[in-house]
Enzyme design. Structure first.
Site: not given
Ligand code: GLN
Length: 539
Positions: A224, A382, A384-386, A508, A510
């Site tokens: 089809k 990012c 998460g790191f901060q 990042h 990843e």
């Molecule tokens: N908001 C944070 C900054 O601008 C982290 C950004 C992010 O996680 N990509 O530095």
């Protein structure tokens, strides 16, 4: 002669065009051909950077700092190439360029129109990528669904290219959904017929139809589609549900798609060599352990918001012979009910995800604290790191009220603060610290062991960083800053010695993870999760 393959989508969005595009690339690559891929996004934004991930999924960052569509991530992972920001073309960029050319006087005397000025600009951008990459084949995926108003100029440009470049050099692949009616089990082709009619109405006859369907197409459905969409039946292929997306190129090639494309485009391929790709696909199918990973973030309702992180975890798990099961935690839930944090106990690793703004921040900080106090492997990326730095400052150093100025501008302890060059910036689009930059790893640290070298390049996307005024007190309390930028002006990695695995990355990693070549921080995290799982089982 460069060959161009345009990939369009029918019936609905998210039909899997990105994976089909990547798979076409892979089928050509294993035949010794070089490939590059472009994503066209017909929205008016100049790039994906200013869009909420809920709208559009993750913002993928390229080496050269483009904030692009997440499909570029798929292309990079399948093809194992680094693409440029130029590989993502949007309406915003095209019109922006045409309008500034008009103001400059480049079109002096003419009435500037969609055809030819806008379509010329589109074609020129596609050809510029072709020239710069030198690829044998350029894949161009047109985002959205055929019939969308904003996609029309791009389809028109593609139609013109078919005439200008010649029929042996341009191929249209239409990816469309074939739903199965549950009551009768029948594969329905009508929506696909309609979307192909729409394409033909604007002058494009697809050369190949890829049916996205849960099961392989029945001969009747193929018949089809071929009849109503005006293609030979050998040009109809199925992209069925696969165990892993990396299997899709194999499934399509088995149906003869790779050879058909080469024949249609008059390409001279070598014999396909699938050996290394097959080994990668196998690694995704064998798993001795299941690792449950806590994903703590705020865009958890649309998990495409974190697709590169998911992929990096999958690459790492496949590499160590395990499989991941992701448990999504929307961290505002922890804020409303602190006892919910103990739900993290069921997981053998905790990811603190990137993000922006205040929502869910205190919940992420609670999750970090839970990981630290219970010695559960932690990876913070990012934001998460901060926020892991904020947690450490508050609860270990004892700086009460410590915060990032992104969330609390008047905090008494701004342990995370704006990058100096960000002060006074007025525009938000494309102004973060973006793209790959050099990171120096300290010897004898977790990160230097994981990477196995002391200079690495990872991609960034942020405005804030660890405030230099707090370096000493944080390190004095036991946190180790194990990665720095080249000038030793900003912290790139922290770790907490003595823990099972406790790592934060301002960049990042990843974005550079590939199947078969997992990103080292993710690999280290997954290995630690596996060790933790085994330790817990032994108890
Ligand atoms: N908001 C944070 C900054 O601008 C982290 C950004 C992010 O996680 N990509 O530095």
């Amino acid at each position: 002669m460069t060959k161009y393959v345009f990939i369009t989508g029918g019936v609905l969005s998210s039909v899997g065009k990105g994976i089909v595009t990547s798979s076409i690339g892979k089928m050509l690559q294993v035949r010794g051909l070089s490939v590059t891929a472009i994503k066209i996004d017909p929205y008016v934004n100049v790039d994906a950077g200013t869009m909420n991930p809920f709208m559009h999924g993750e913002v993928f960052v390229t080496e050269d700092g483009g904030e692009t569509d997440l499909d570029l991530g798929h292309y990079e992972r399948f093809l194992d190439v680094n693409l440029s920001k130029e590989n993502n073309i949007t309406t915003g960029q095209v019109y922006g360029a045409v309008i500034s050319k008009e103001r400059r006087g480049d079109y002096l005397g003419s009435c500037v129109q969609i055809i030819p000025h806008v379509t010329d600009e589109i074609k020129e951008r596609i050809k510029a990528v072709a020239r710069r990459s030198g690829a044998d084949v350029v894949l161009i995926e047109i985002g959205g669904t055929v019939g969308d108003i904003e996609g029309l100029p791009f389809l028109e440009a593609a139609r013109q290219m078919y005439i200008e470049e010649g029929e042996k050099n341009v191929l249209f692949v239409h990816v469309s959904l074939i739903p199965i009616l549950r009551t009768t089990g029948e594969q329905k082709t009508k929506p696909t017929q309609h979307s192909v009619q729409e394409l033909r109405r604007i002058g494009i006859q697809p050369g190949i139809i890829v049916a996205r369907c849960e099961t392989m197409l029945e001969p009747e459905a193929i018949r089809k589609i071929a009849l109503f969409c005006n293609v030979p039946s050998k040009a109809v292929f199925t992209s069925p549900d696969a165990r892993t997306i990396y299997e899709v190129p194999l499934l399509l090639d088995r149906q003869g798609m790779g050879d058909y494309i080469c024949e249609r485009l008059d390409l001279k391929p070598s014999k396909p060599d699938w050996s290394s790709w097959k080994a990668i696909v196998e690694s995704f199918n064998e798993a001795s352990h299941v690792l449950r990973i806590a994903m703590c973030g705020k865009y958890t309702k649309l998990t495409d918001s974190y697709v590169s992180i998911k992929s990096a975890l999958e690459h790492a798990a496949a590499y160590v012979g395990a499989r991941i099961e992701l448990e999504w935690f929307e961290t505002t839930v922890f804020e409303q009910d602190h006892s919910k944090v103990s739900g993290l106990r069921e997981c053998c690793g905790i990811m603190i995800l990137p993000g922006f703004g205040a929502r869910g921040v205190e919940g992420k900080i609670l999750a970090v604290q839970y990981a630290r106090e219970n010695d559960i492997p932690l990876l913070g990326i990012c934001f998460g790191f901060q926020l892991a730095i904020v947690e450490f400052a508050r609860n270990v150093v004892g700086l009460s009220g410590a915060h990032t100025t992104e969330v609390e501008p008047t905090t008494p302890h701004p342990v995370i603060d704006l990058l100096p060059e960000q002060r006074g910036l007025k525009e938000l689009g494309g102004t973060m610290r973006l793209g790959a930059s050099k990171i120096l790893l300290k010897p004898d640290t977790l990160v230097s062991r994981l990477y196995g070298k002391d200079i690495v390049y990872e991609r960034h996307r942020h405005r804030y960083e660890v405030n230099p005024k707090y370096w000493d007190v944080l390190e004095g309390a036991g946190l180790r800053f194990s990665g720095w930028d080249e000038e030793h002006l900003r912290v790139e990695f922290f770790e907490l010695p003595g823990k099972r695995f406790y790592l934060g990355s301002q960049a990042h990693p990843e974005f550079k993870s590939r199947p078969g070549k997992p990103s080292p921080p993710y690999r280290g995290f997954i290995e630690a999760c596996l060790r933790y799982l085994k330790d817990e089982k032994m108890k």
